[in-house]
Motif scaffolding. Sequence first.
Motif, mmCIF file in Angstrom:
data_model
loop_
_atom_site.group_PDB
_atom_site.id
_atom_site.type_symbol
_atom_site.label_atom_id
_atom_site.label_comp_id
_atom_site.label_asym_id
_atom_site.label_seq_id
_atom_site.Cartn_x
_atom_site.Cartn_y
_atom_site.Cartn_z
ATOM 1 N N GLN A 183 0.658 -1.187 -0.001
ATOM 2 C CA GLN A 183 0.130 -0.574 -0.082
ATOM 3 C C GLN A 183 0.734 1.217 -0.211
ATOM 4 O O GLN A 183 0.593 2.247 -0.980
ATOM 5 N N VAL A 184 2.081 1.377 0.448
ATOM 6 C CA VAL A 184 3.142 2.285 0.957
ATOM 7 C C VAL A 184 3.297 2.340 -0.652
ATOM 8 O O VAL A 184 3.547 3.640 -1.282
ATOM 9 N N HIS A 185 3.801 1.723 -0.969
ATOM 10 C CA HIS A 185 4.900 1.501 -2.897
ATOM 11 C C HIS A 185 3.644 1.907 -3.530
ATOM 12 O O HIS A 185 3.681 2.539 -4.090
ATOM 13 N N GLU A 186 2.174 1.947 -3.511
ATOM 14 C CA GLU A 186 0.950 1.770 -4.774
ATOM 15 C C GLU A 186 0.935 4.144 -3.927
ATOM 16 O O GLU A 186 0.635 3.822 -5.415
ATOM 17 N N VAL A 187 1.135 4.176 -2.765
ATOM 18 C CA VAL A 187 0.705 5.837 -3.039
ATOM 19 C C VAL A 187 1.891 6.702 -3.571
ATOM 20 O O VAL A 187 1.746 7.192 -3.812
ATOM 21 N N LEU A 188 3.099 6.007 -2.675
ATOM 22 C CA LEU A 188 4.338 6.640 -3.519
ATOM 23 C C LEU A 188 4.775 6.555 -4.894
ATOM 24 O O LEU A 188 5.090 7.959 -5.874
ATOM 25 N N THR A 189 4.237 6.367 -5.471
ATOM 26 C CA THR A 189 4.289 5.022 -7.126
ATOM 27 C C THR A 189 3.474 6.848 -7.673
ATOM 28 O O THR A 189 3.309 7.454 -8.671
ATOM 29 N N ALA A 190 1.582 6.079 -7.134
ATOM 30 C CA ALA A 190 0.504 7.638 -7.495
ATOM 31 C C ALA A 190 1.914 8.725 -7.074
ATOM 32 O O ALA A 190 0.801 10.078 -8.397
ATOM 33 N N TRP A 191 1.699 8.623 -6.401
ATOM 34 C CA TRP A 191 1.801 10.412 -5.976
ATOM 35 C C TRP A 191 3.128 11.016 -7.215
ATOM 36 O O TRP A 191 3.458 12.126 -7.136
ATOM 37 N N ALA A 247 -0.840 11.172 -10.450
ATOM 38 C CA ALA A 247 -2.467 9.487 -9.656
ATOM 39 C C ALA A 247 -3.064 10.782 -9.462
ATOM 40 O O ALA A 247 -3.175 10.334 -8.543
ATOM 41 N N PRO A 248 -4.504 10.408 -9.524
ATOM 42 C CA PRO A 248 -6.015 10.880 -9.162
ATOM 43 C C PRO A 248 -5.926 10.200 -8.293
ATOM 44 O O PRO A 248 -5.450 8.634 -7.747
ATOM 45 N N GLY A 249 -6.490 10.078 -6.679
ATOM 46 C CA GLY A 249 -6.440 9.667 -5.879
ATOM 47 C C GLY A 249 -5.904 8.733 -4.525
ATOM 48 O O GLY A 249 -5.875 7.867 -3.603
ATOM 49 N N TRP A 250 -4.190 9.320 -4.960
ATOM 50 C CA TRP A 250 -3.699 8.462 -4.156
ATOM 51 C C TRP A 250 -3.541 9.195 -2.044
ATOM 52 O O TRP A 250 -3.580 8.894 -1.229
ATOM 53 N N ARG A 251 -4.044 10.523 -2.523
ATOM 54 C CA ARG A 251 -4.471 11.296 -0.802
ATOM 55 C C ARG A 251 -4.990 9.914 -0.588
ATOM 56 O O ARG A 251 -5.441 10.509 1.317
ATOM 57 N N ASP A 252 -6.231 9.565 -0.814
ATOM 58 C CA ASP A 252 -7.554 8.180 -0.533
ATOM 59 C C ASP A 252 -7.049 7.962 1.136
ATOM 60 O O ASP A 252 -7.958 6.410 1.288
ATOM 61 N N ALA A 253 -6.096 6.853 0.734
ATOM 62 C CA ALA A 253 -5.584 5.825 0.719
ATOM 63 C C ALA A 253 -5.482 6.036 2.029
ATOM 64 O O ALA A 253 -5.576 4.791 3.186
#
Length: 107
Positions: free
Chosen positions: A79-87, A91-97
């Motif tokens: 999950q940390v990886h997904e947020v980091l790469t989205a940021w 990419a939209p929506g990364w703050r929602d995690a």
Amino acid sequence: MRAETARGTAYDAPSSVLLLRLLGELGPGNQYLIVDRLDAANAEHYMQVYRENDGTFAVEYREGTADRHFEAVAVDLRQVHEVLTAWATDAPGWRDAFDWRRWPTDG
């Protein structure tokens, strides 16, 4: 984008695979990873991940000024990886995690 480890090793334009590897290597002696957005208006646009001794992750992002600095706590590496790469790719929506709160906290 540039990633830098606590050991001082820097990587220009790191891939998603490399970011996952670097996150997985966090621990004693190498507890944090900072990723800078080089396309930002100034050097105060970054995300930092710190691996706590209990294995959790303190995740911070800053968007230019101290009043735009936030943190969250996470337990899941993927999950940390997904947020980091989205940021990193804006990419939209990364703050929602995560449940972000202003940093530093008062309590």
